[in-house]
Design a protein around this motif. Sequence first.
Motif: not given
Length: 337
Positions: A190-200, A325-331
């Motif tokens: 799960r961490f790897d999936r979330l890390a995959g969104r970090l380049p954005g 949740g923070l990633q969703d809020a940033a998007a």
Amino acid sequence: MRSARPRTARPGPVAADLLRLLETVRVRLPDGPAAVTAAEERFAAVRSTHSVHRLRLTLAGGRRLDTVFKRLRRQPGIDPGREVRVYRGLLAGGALDAPRLYASLCDPATGRYWLLLEDVGRRDLDSCGVRGALAAVRWAARMHAAFQGRETRLRGLGCLGEHGTAGCDLLVSAARRRIATVARPALLARFDRLAGRLPGTVRALAAQPRTLVHGDLAGHNLLVQHGGSRVRPVDWEWAAIGPGAWDLGKLLTGREAVRELLLAAYREEFARHAPAPPGVRALRGALAHCAVLRSLWQLGCPSPLPRGVTLEPAALEAHLDTLAGLQDAAAAAASGR
């Protein structure tokens, strides 16, 4: 002339090696250097990331001087000499309201790094109310406005980190190593999936204006004077070139009740010192993305882990929930929703 060996008012309150070192120090004062003839520890030594002593020095001629001695230790991914070079260059003479530098050592050959600084007191921002928080965001706004768009000059100092892909990759690697040692495979996946969104997030922050950032404006790193109206920033080891929202977001953390007041004060103060303060929407978006990276930093920062962060599987699951949740809020902030 060789100064007398520093002594203490009580048996052994200052370590013997520190006494030997102080014997050789000449303190740099505005009116010239002075030798140390005695030293007394005023409070118990603080041991956290680094060893910190609050010392009262007696100088040749009898003058007394309250100081902070900070012995820097190596941390993974951090240049231990950075803070020394920042104080010697960027903060020389107490610039940016930082403590004045009296003496220092930066010796990569021996791995010895230390600072002898002006003691600016023990009251920090966490003990102040709204007045102190307003002073802090206004101080940050002045610094950000003064250095915005001056990346070339800042890089030329040769003592600053820089926010971007490399720094994010280091945090991801460190966080992944930690999680891998204690967590279930499903949590690591799960961490790897979330890390995959970090380049954005990295790209979004790279598009923001760059400036000087302190890097760690936690309340304990902002000492206050004059009833909370003057801020004295300490602990510059994370100083870098990056988006001002990184510092601002840290100052807003835990102050949700006055968040809008502090945001308005930041933009108002910024406008006094630069022609174009950050727009409200852009600033909110940058703050949202910085919150994502702060959540990652809590997992990947050098030891010890921040207060409240543990590596128990249930706690990690909750932390990853927060990160998602923070990633969703940033998007959502980026799309204006």
